[in-house]
Design a protein around this motif. Structure first.
Motif, PDB file in Angstrom:
ATOM      1  N   GLY B 217     -14.491  39.231  37.437  1.00  0.00           N
ATOM      2  CA  GLY B 217     -13.049  39.037  37.336  1.00  0.00           C
ATOM      3  C   GLY B 217     -12.556  38.127  38.453  1.00  0.00           C
ATOM      4  O   GLY B 217     -13.115  38.092  39.547  1.00  0.00           O
ATOM      5  N   SER B 218     -11.526  37.354  38.130  1.00  0.00           N
ATOM      6  CA  SER B 218     -10.844  36.532  39.129  1.00  0.00           C
ATOM      7  C   SER B 218      -9.380  36.959  39.109  1.00  0.00           C
ATOM      8  O   SER B 218      -8.959  37.662  38.188  1.00  0.00           O
ATOM      9  CB  SER B 218     -10.986  35.053  38.775  1.00  0.00           C
ATOM     10  OG  SER B 218     -10.238  34.761  37.613  1.00  0.00           O
ATOM     11  N   LEU B 222     -11.297  35.225  34.479  1.00  0.00           N
ATOM     12  CA  LEU B 222     -12.714  35.506  34.662  1.00  0.00           C
ATOM     13  C   LEU B 222     -13.422  34.269  35.193  1.00  0.00           C
ATOM     14  O   LEU B 222     -13.025  33.143  34.878  1.00  0.00           O
ATOM     15  CB  LEU B 222     -13.379  35.888  33.330  1.00  0.00           C
ATOM     16  CG  LEU B 222     -12.891  37.141  32.600  1.00  0.00           C
ATOM     17  CD1 LEU B 222     -13.539  37.213  31.214  1.00  0.00           C
ATOM     18  CD2 LEU B 222     -13.203  38.405  33.402  1.00  0.00           C
ATOM     19  N   LYS B 367     -15.552  40.713  28.074  1.00  0.00           N
ATOM     20  CA  LYS B 367     -14.672  40.959  29.217  1.00  0.00           C
ATOM     21  C   LYS B 367     -13.295  40.321  29.031  1.00  0.00           C
ATOM     22  O   LYS B 367     -12.279  40.858  29.477  1.00  0.00           O
ATOM     23  CB  LYS B 367     -15.329  40.466  30.505  1.00  0.00           C
ATOM     24  CG  LYS B 367     -16.526  41.338  30.908  1.00  0.00           C
ATOM     25  CD  LYS B 367     -16.877  41.190  32.386  1.00  0.00           C
ATOM     26  CE  LYS B 367     -17.941  42.227  32.781  1.00  0.00           C
ATOM     27  NZ  LYS B 367     -18.409  42.047  34.163  1.00  0.00           N
ATOM     28  N   ARG B 371      -9.775  42.279  29.087  1.00  0.00           N
ATOM     29  CA  ARG B 371      -8.715  41.900  30.023  1.00  0.00           C
ATOM     30  C   ARG B 371      -7.389  41.686  29.276  1.00  0.00           C
ATOM     31  O   ARG B 371      -6.323  42.070  29.749  1.00  0.00           O
ATOM     32  CB  ARG B 371      -9.152  40.602  30.725  1.00  0.00           C
ATOM     33  CG  ARG B 371      -8.372  40.256  31.956  1.00  0.00           C
ATOM     34  CD  ARG B 371      -9.166  40.539  33.246  1.00  0.00           C
ATOM     35  NE  ARG B 371      -8.272  40.725  34.355  1.00  0.00           N
ATOM     36  CZ  ARG B 371      -8.238  39.977  35.465  1.00  0.00           C
ATOM     37  NH1 ARG B 371      -9.107  38.994  35.626  1.00  0.00           N
ATOM     38  NH2 ARG B 371      -7.373  40.221  36.425  1.00  0.00           N
TER      39      ARG B 371
END
Lengths: 427, 427, 427
Positions: B217-218, B222, B367, B371
Motif C-alpha cells: 500500500g501507498s 498501491l 488489493k 482498497r
C-alpha cells in the motif's frame, strides 16, 4: 393527487389500455397518406398507430382497409400479402381477407366447409379526405362524424399534405406546435428568409421578442393569442388554434397559405408529424410549391422511399456549426421543421416533465395538457370528449394589427371561422 | 458478508446513488480534453461522466463550464446551444446560462421580473491542467486540492494527453492497467518492435515470463513490484503505481517518456481510457511523436472527429489471423492499446467476477479492489478517502536492475517520487 | 392446465434451466460445419447453442473441441485465442486448454505448482459426421449413440450440407418445415421453375391445392402423409418425416436428391436453419451443384464470410413487388428458403401462439408440439425421450402415386427406411 411523474405517464402513454389511448381512440385518426396506396391492388403498407401494428391496403375496387398486421392463421405479416380480387391474401398459406377483415378464402379448405366464415381479423373503418386516409379505432357505436378541417374540404389544387417521422413522443412534438414563443429564438435565422413568412408585413412585426400570450378555451380545444407591439397604439396579433386531440394551426403571413400540423402517435416513442398547407380561395402558387419541394417552410427533405428526414438523430441533424456561428441558423440545423424536430427529439424519447420549469409563455402548453387530462378523466365517467363535432374543426388561425390590447376584444373582431370561399385574416 | 455477485455490483456501479459512485465523486475527474473546446464561444460538447449526461462549453472569457445537459425550461439538449456573450444559450427559447449554471437571461421575460434569477442548472466546477479539463462532482464543501500528477505540471512540450472510448466497465479496463503480467503474452509480439520499449535494455529482460509480484500500500493507492531474473545475482525490477481511484502508471523503458492511464467511467458499460505520456526533463522527441501520431505505444488510431478507435468491436478489431499465426500479433489485433481494449471488451460490458479464477499474479488486482471497497465503506462512516492529498499524485513508476531480491529493500533504493527537474529511474 | 401463453413459453425456451432446453440437451446437436474449422490450429470460432456462448477450435491433432467461450481466469473471450501445440491458448495471459477443457498451462506459474490442474472449463464432446461437427450438451452418463441420419452416412460426394442464420425462434422455423401445405401458396411461383422439383412428374401433381393430411407417430417422431388427386382412381402421395427434436425431411421429386433440415436453437430468438441434400446411390450431379451454388432450391445466397442471407430483415428481403404482381414470386421474395425465412421471421422473434387459428392442414404442427411437450414432461419423470435410438434416424421421405386412399395402406407399401445402396421412393 397524482405526482408529476404519474401525470407525465398519463399524458404520454397511448396504447389501447391507457387513459390517453382510450381518449384518442374516440377521434378519427389520420392514418397514412392516400399516395402511399397509389392504386387498386398496389402493395400493402405497414402502419403503426397508437402502438398497434396494422396493415393498410387498397383493394381491387379502390377501397382502403386497415387490418391487424398479422394473419389470423399463423400470425405471418400480411406485409408480404398480395392484394388481389377484392381482398388481401396472406403469402404463407393464401388466406384472404376483405376490407372488413373478414376471411373470404382458405385455399386448403373446401368453400362449403364454412371454415373461413368464422375467421375475422381486427379491422378499422377507413375514409379518404384531403389526401389522407382516416381511420377510427374506438368502439363502433361511438364513431363520430367525419372530420371537417378546412384543408380536407378545399379542392386538391389548394392544398398539400405530407408527413415526416419524428422520433419522440407525440406530446413534446405537439407542445412545440402550441408554443409559438420559440419562433423568436429557434427560427430567428429564418424570420426573413424562409418561404413561410418572407416578404410579409407580419414577419416584420416579429422583432418584438417578448409577446404577451392569452389563451382561452374553444369548443374543440384552445385559441391562443400572442400580442406584439406594432405601430404606436397598435398591436400585432397572432392567433393559433389547438384542436383536440393533436391538431395545431400556425397563424398565417400575408396572402400565404395557411399551415397546420397533426401530431399522431405511432407508439409512445415515435409520432407522425403531419404537415398541411392550404389556401381557402386559390390554388397553391409557384412559390409555395417550390418551398414544399425544397423542404422549406414546414416541410423537410425526406429519405427517398421513406418519410424519415434526411437530417435525423443518427447524423446529428447535419448540424452546421459555422452557420450557427454566423446566425444564419440559430441552432445550426437547417429548416424550420428540422429545427423543431431536432430540439424536441433532443429532449429524449419521452421528456421527464417533472424536471421542467415552465414560464409565463407556456400558458398554452399548460392549458392543453389540462384539457387532455380532463377529457381523459371525464371519458372514464362516460362524458363525450370535446372536438368530436366537425364544427370544432372548421376554424382558422389568423394574424392582424389592431388597436385592441385585450384578447377578449380582438377575439370578437377576428373571424376565426373557416367559411368556404372567404379568405383568411392575415397580414 | 456480501456474495461475489454483490461485491461485483458494488465495484462496478458508479451512478450518483451507488457506493462507488459516491466515492468517485470525492475526486477531481478528468472530464474532457482541452482541445475539445478549442476557443472561446466554440460549439458545446456532450459529456457523460459517472452516468450523468452533461454539456461542456467554453464561454466568451475562455472559462470552461460543465452543466446538466438539458435546459431547465423544457429539457431540450443544450448541445444545440450557442455560446455567446458570457454564457450558453439554449436554442429552443433562448434561455441563457453562465459557467455556474445560473440562468442569466430569459428573452420572453422582462429582466426586472427576476424570473431568471430563480433558475439554476446543476453545474460542476472546472479547471484546466495538463491539457485536460478537470471537474469535481461531489459535495462542494468536500472539494479536495487540485490534482498534481507530474504530467499536469511539466511544460506542454514535455507531454501528450489523449483519450479513447472503451466499450466496457471502467474496472476491467483499469485491472488491465494494474496487471502487467499479461505483457508477456498479449503484447509479446510487440516486445521488441513497438516504440514503447524498442531498443532498451529493459525490454531484453522481459524474456522471463514468470515475474514475481509484490504489492504494498501507498498513501494514495498501491505500489506494485515485478521482479524478473537479470544477470546472475541480479534482478530486473519494474515498479508500477496505482493511484486512487483510477490512475495507473506503466514502468518506463530507458530514456523513453513515462506513460500512464486514467480509467474514467462514462456510464457502467463504457469508460474513457485516458493515455498520458510525459518526460520529466525534456520535450517529447521525434520518435515519441511518431509513435503517438501513428497509433503505436499506448495510443490508437481514432475515427476522425471522434475518440472511438478505428478497430472496434463492430469490426472485430480488424483482427489479422495471419499475423496472429506468425506470432507478429499474439491475439491478431494490432497495437498494444487495442490489444488491451479488445480483450477487455470481450469480457462483456461488465464481466461477471463471480466466475473468475484469480492467480498469484493477480495480487495487484485483488488489493486494488479491496482498497476501493474499503474506501467506499469508510466514506459511508465519514472517513476521507485516500489519494485526495496531491502528494499522493507526485509519484512515478520506475524500472532498474538491482541485486536486492526483496521488494522492501528495493523500495528504499528506488526514487518513486516525482521531483521536478530530475529524471526518472529507468533502464 | 397451462394457459396457451404458458404452453408457448414451454415450447420455445431452450436455455439450460428450461424444460425444452433440458430435453434438447439429451440429443446430439449439429453445432457447426466442419468447414468452419478447416485445418488443425486454425482460428477458433464463436458458437452459440441453446443460449450458451461457446468457442469451437480444432487442435494440432485435428480434434474438434467446444468449450465455454470465456477463459476461466479473467473471463476474456477465447475467440482471440491461439490454437497451438494441442490446445487453445487465451490471448490475455496465455492460459491453455485442451479439447476437454482441462487447463494444461498457466505461463506465470511453475508447472510443478499444480495450479493449472485445478482449472477446467466447461466442455462438450464433439464428433464429426456428414460435414458437421456434432456435440452433446447433456448429462455425461446419458449420452446417446451417435446420430445415423442417411446424409451423414453416404460418401461425401453424395451430399451437401450448409446452414443459414434465421432470426426467429426455432419452433416457428421448424413448423414451416413440418407444414408442407404452404408450398401451394408461398412457393407456387417456383413450382415449375426451381431446381428442387423442375422437370419431375411429382411437381405436375401439385396443382391440387387442397391436399389431405394424415399424421401418425413413428418411433422417433412423426410420419406425415399428404394426399393429392392424381389420375382418376389414383393419388399422389408425399410423405414427410419429422424426427425428434428438430429434423424435417422433404418428400423427394423424381431422381433428385433428398433434402432435409435441422432447426437448431442459437438462443430463443435465433436459430440455425441447417440444409442437407443427399442422394442414396449416386454423387450429386451438375444440376444439383448449380442449384446449391446459386442459392436455389433449399439454399440461399449468404453474405460472404458469414452464414447470414444476403436478403434479410434489414433490407426487407430485397422484396420484388413487380415480381410478386406478375406471380413470378408469390410473396415477392426470391427463392424457396428465403420465402420461408422471411414469412417466419415476420411472425416476430417468438410468435404468440395464443393468437393463432390453426386449420385442419396444421395437424402435423399440432402433433409435433404435443410430442415435444409430452417428451419434456416425461423427461422430468425420468422417461427417456424418443428419437435417441439411431434406428429412428435411418428413415426417408418419399413420393409416389398409388391407388390406395388410406394412409395406413400406403404406409405399408412405401419403403420409408434408409437402406444403404437402395434408391429412395420418388416420382
Amino acid at each position: 393527487m397524482p405526482t408529476r411523474e404519474q401525470t407525465n405517464q398519463l399524458l404520454t402513454r397511448t396504447g389501447p389500455s391507457e387513459a390517453m389511448g382510450r381518449l384518442f381512440r374516440r377521434y378519427w385518426v389520420p392514418a397514412l397518406l392516400s399516395e402511399e396506396l397509389p392504386e387498386p391492388d398496389c402493395p400493402p403498407v405497414r402502419v403503426k398507430l397508437l402502438s398497434e401494428p396494422l396493415i393498410a391496403f387498397r383493394d381491387t375496387h379502390g377501397r382502403v382497409a386497415l387490418l391487424d398486421q398479422f394473419c389470423a392463421h399463423r400470425r405471418a405479416s400480411l406485409w408480404f400479402g398480395r392484394s388481389e380480387e377484392g381482398g388481401l391474401r396472406c403469402a404463407y398459406h393464401g388466406w384472404k381477407y376483405d376490407v372488413n377483415g373478414q376471411c373470404v378464402d382458405v385455399p386448403s379448405e373446401p368453400p362449403e366447409s364454412g371454415f373461413c366464415s368464422k375467421i375475422r381479423l381486427k379491422s378499422y373503418p377507413c375514409v379518404e379526405r384531403g389526401g389522407a386516409v382516416w381511420t377510427y379505432m374506438g368502439p363502433p357505436d361511438q364513431r363520430p362524424p367525419l372530420p371537417e378541417f378546412e384543408w380536407t374540404l378545399v379542392p386538391a389544387s389548394h392544398r398539400h399534405v405530407s408527413k415526416r417521422l419524428q422520433e419522440c413522443n407525440y406530446l413534446q412534438a405537439m407542445e412545440g406546435g402550441i408554443d409559438s414563443s420559440h419562433v423568436s429564438s429557434l427560427h430567428s435565422g429564418e424570420l426573413h428568409t424562409d418561404a413561410l413568412h418572407k416578404g410579409t408585413k407580419g414577419a416584420s412585426y416579429q422583432r418584438d421578442a417578448r409577446p404577451q400570450f392569452e389563451v382561452v378555451g374553444s369548443p374543440g380545444g384552445l385559441v391562443i393569442g400572442a400580442r406584439r407591439n406594432a405601430e404606436p397604439g397598435h398591436y400585432y396579433w397572432r392567433i393559433s388554434q389547438w384542436i383536440m386531440p393533436w391538431y395545431t394551426m400556425i397563424p398565417p403571413y400575408g396572402d400565404h397559405a395557411l399551415h397546420g400540423h397533426a401530431w399522431v402517435p405511432i407508439d409512445d416513442e415515435n409520432c407522425w408529424a403531419w404537415s398541411m398547407s392550404h389556401h381557402p380561395t386559390r390554388p397553391l402558387n409557384k412559390h409555395e410549391w417550390e418551398a414544399i419541394r425544397s423542404g422549406q417552410s414546414i416541410y423537410a427533405d425526406l429519405i427517398p422511399g421513406t418519410y424519415r428526414p434526411v437530417a435525423n438523430k443518427d447524423n446529428d441533424y447535419l448540424i452546421d456549426r459555422a452557420g450557427q456561428k454566423t446566425g444564419r441558423y440559430y441552432s445550426g440545423v437547417k429548416g424550420i421543421s428540422m429545427q423543431d424536430a431536432s430540439i424536441q427529439e433532443s429532449m429524449g424519447a419521452i421528456t421527464d416533465r417533472s424536471l421542467e420549469h415552465l414560464a409565463p409563455t407556456d400558458v398554452g402548453i399548460i392549458k392543453a395538457r389540462r384539457r387532455l387530462l380532463e377529457a381523459a378523466h371525464a371519458l372514464q365517467k362516460g362524458v363525450q370528449p370535446p372536438g368530436l363535432d366537425p364544427a370544432a374543426h372548421r376554424v382558422r388561425s389568423a394574424s392582424f394589427v389592431s388597436s385592441a390590447a385585450r384578447f377578449a376584444d380582438v377575439a370578437q373582431e377576428a373571424s376565426l371561422t373557416a367559411e368556404a370561399g372567404t379568405a383568411h385574416l392575415s397580414i
